[in-house]
Design an enzyme around this catalytic site. Structure first.
Site, PDB file in Angstrom:
ATOM      1  N   GLY A   1      -5.842   4.423   8.540  1.00  0.00           N
ATOM      2  CA  GLY A   1      -6.909   4.789   7.975  1.00  0.00           C
ATOM      3  C   GLY A   1      -7.155   5.936   7.306  1.00  0.00           C
ATOM      4  O   GLY A   1      -6.349   6.768   7.290  1.00  0.00           O
ATOM      5  N   ASN A   2      -8.375   6.304   6.809  1.00  0.00           N
ATOM      6  CA  ASN A   2      -8.279   7.879   5.850  1.00  0.00           C
ATOM      7  C   ASN A   2      -9.766   8.074   5.713  1.00  0.00           C
ATOM      8  O   ASN A   2     -10.832   7.033   5.957  1.00  0.00           O
ATOM      9  CB  ASN A   2      -7.697   7.423   4.777  1.00  0.00           C
ATOM     10  CG  ASN A   2      -7.438   6.253   4.128  1.00  0.00           C
ATOM     11  OD1 ASN A   2      -8.602   5.416   3.587  1.00  0.00           O
ATOM     12  ND2 ASN A   2      -6.455   5.383   4.386  1.00  0.00           N
TER      13      ASN A   2
ATOM     14  N   SER B   1      -3.667  10.131   0.901  1.00  0.00           N
ATOM     15  CA  SER B   1      -3.491   8.783   1.761  1.00  0.00           C
ATOM     16  C   SER B   1      -2.807   7.377   0.499  1.00  0.00           C
ATOM     17  O   SER B   1      -3.449   7.891  -0.718  1.00  0.00           O
ATOM     18  CB  SER B   1      -4.822   8.477   2.288  1.00  0.00           C
ATOM     19  OG  SER B   1      -4.902   7.081   2.422  1.00  0.00           O
ATOM     20  N   SER B   2      -2.499   6.840   0.936  1.00  0.00           N
ATOM     21  CA  SER B   2      -1.971   5.718   0.141  1.00  0.00           C
ATOM     22  C   SER B   2      -3.207   4.657  -0.274  1.00  0.00           C
ATOM     23  O   SER B   2      -3.061   3.989  -1.155  1.00  0.00           O
ATOM     24  CB  SER B   2      -0.944   4.610   0.966  1.00  0.00           C
ATOM     25  OG  SER B   2      -1.492   4.148   2.064  1.00  0.00           O
ATOM     26  N   GLU B   3      -4.316   5.116   0.398  1.00  0.00           N
ATOM     27  CA  GLU B   3      -5.472   4.194   0.109  1.00  0.00           C
ATOM     28  C   GLU B   3      -6.196   5.037  -1.062  1.00  0.00           C
ATOM     29  O   GLU B   3      -7.456   4.656  -1.002  1.00  0.00           O
ATOM     30  CB  GLU B   3      -6.431   3.836   1.296  1.00  0.00           C
ATOM     31  CG  GLU B   3      -5.535   2.958   2.095  1.00  0.00           C
ATOM     32  CD  GLU B   3      -5.327   1.546   1.406  1.00  0.00           C
ATOM     33  OE1 GLU B   3      -5.583   1.371   0.224  1.00  0.00           O
ATOM     34  OE2 GLU B   3      -4.947   0.606   2.363  1.00  0.00           O
TER      35      GLU B   3
END
Length: 226
Positions: A36-37, A80-82
């Site tokens: 999550g982020n 974050s990867s997102e």
């Protein structure tokens, strides 16, 4: 953190708010580990949580600053990867804050249903009588970002197929509250399904609730002005 922004006080308060919400993520059961982020838009910049840092130990110095294209402007950690998902939401909606979670009930439903229906009248807060499910794409990919943006075209939250959930709002408080609400609605729907086929509210009934909520909000705003 020094990105050259002239909005120092606003930025400082924002960083503190993100850290507080990030630490709440684990406590409220919205994430497990580092999944999550959270992000918040400040003018033409985005402040986002870093990758691979447990939420309970995140500090202000861990946060990352990006531009709207996703280019990192500041921060000692990797974002974050997102980040593509977050930047795409900001580019295609009026979001001020985005919360992405891996909550158990929302994620469970995202593996099994195509839309979360009107199990409770509070679903109106997402902008309609349903919450959509964005089809699966690999985490961190531009394809996932596009899927999410499409799902959020007229909603403030979506489930992500075999992945989790995302919500956005005009403030971090609103985005976070919607993330909590989405998990609650998912749990209520799942529990109701254990007893049989749930009785759902109609579009007209949800519209009636939404109109009443707008009326009360306008009344409160008018009273505050007086």
């Amino acid at each position: 953190m020094t990105s050259g922004s002239t909005h120092g006080d606003e930025r400082e308060a924002l960083l503190d708010e993100i850290v507080r919400c990030a630490r709440r993520m684990s406590y409220d059961g919205l994430v497990v580990g580092t999944a999550g982020n959270i992000s918040v838009r400040l003018h033409e910049e985005i402040v986002i949580t870093p990758t691979s840092i447990p939420y309970e130990v995140i500090e202000r110095s861990d946060l990352c600053v990006l531009d709207l294209s996703g280019r990192q402007l500041d921060g000692r950690r990797r974002p974050s990867s997102e980040a593509p998902l977050h930047t795409q939401v900001y580019r295609t909606t009026d979001a001020t804050a985005v919360v992405h979670t891996h909550t158990p009930f929302a994620t469970t439903l995202a593996c099994a249903i195509d839309v979360l229906p009107a199990i409770h009248y509070s679903i109106h807060r997402f902008g309609g009588d349903t919450v959509p499910v964005a089809e699966y794409e690999r985490f961190g990919s531009d394809e996932l970002a596009d899927r999410v943006a499409f799902a959020l075209k007229d909603r403030r939250g979506a489930l992500l197929r075999n992945h989790g959930a995302v919500t956005y709002g005009a403030s971090l408080t609103e985005a976070y509250d919607l993330a909590v609400l989405l998990e609650w609605l998912s749990r209520i729907y799942w529990q109701a399904k254990q007893l049989g086929e749930p009785r759902l509210l109609t579009t007209a009934e949800i519209d009636e609730v939404a109109e009443e909520a707008r009326r009360r909000r306008y009344a409160n705003e008018a009273a505050a002005i007086e």
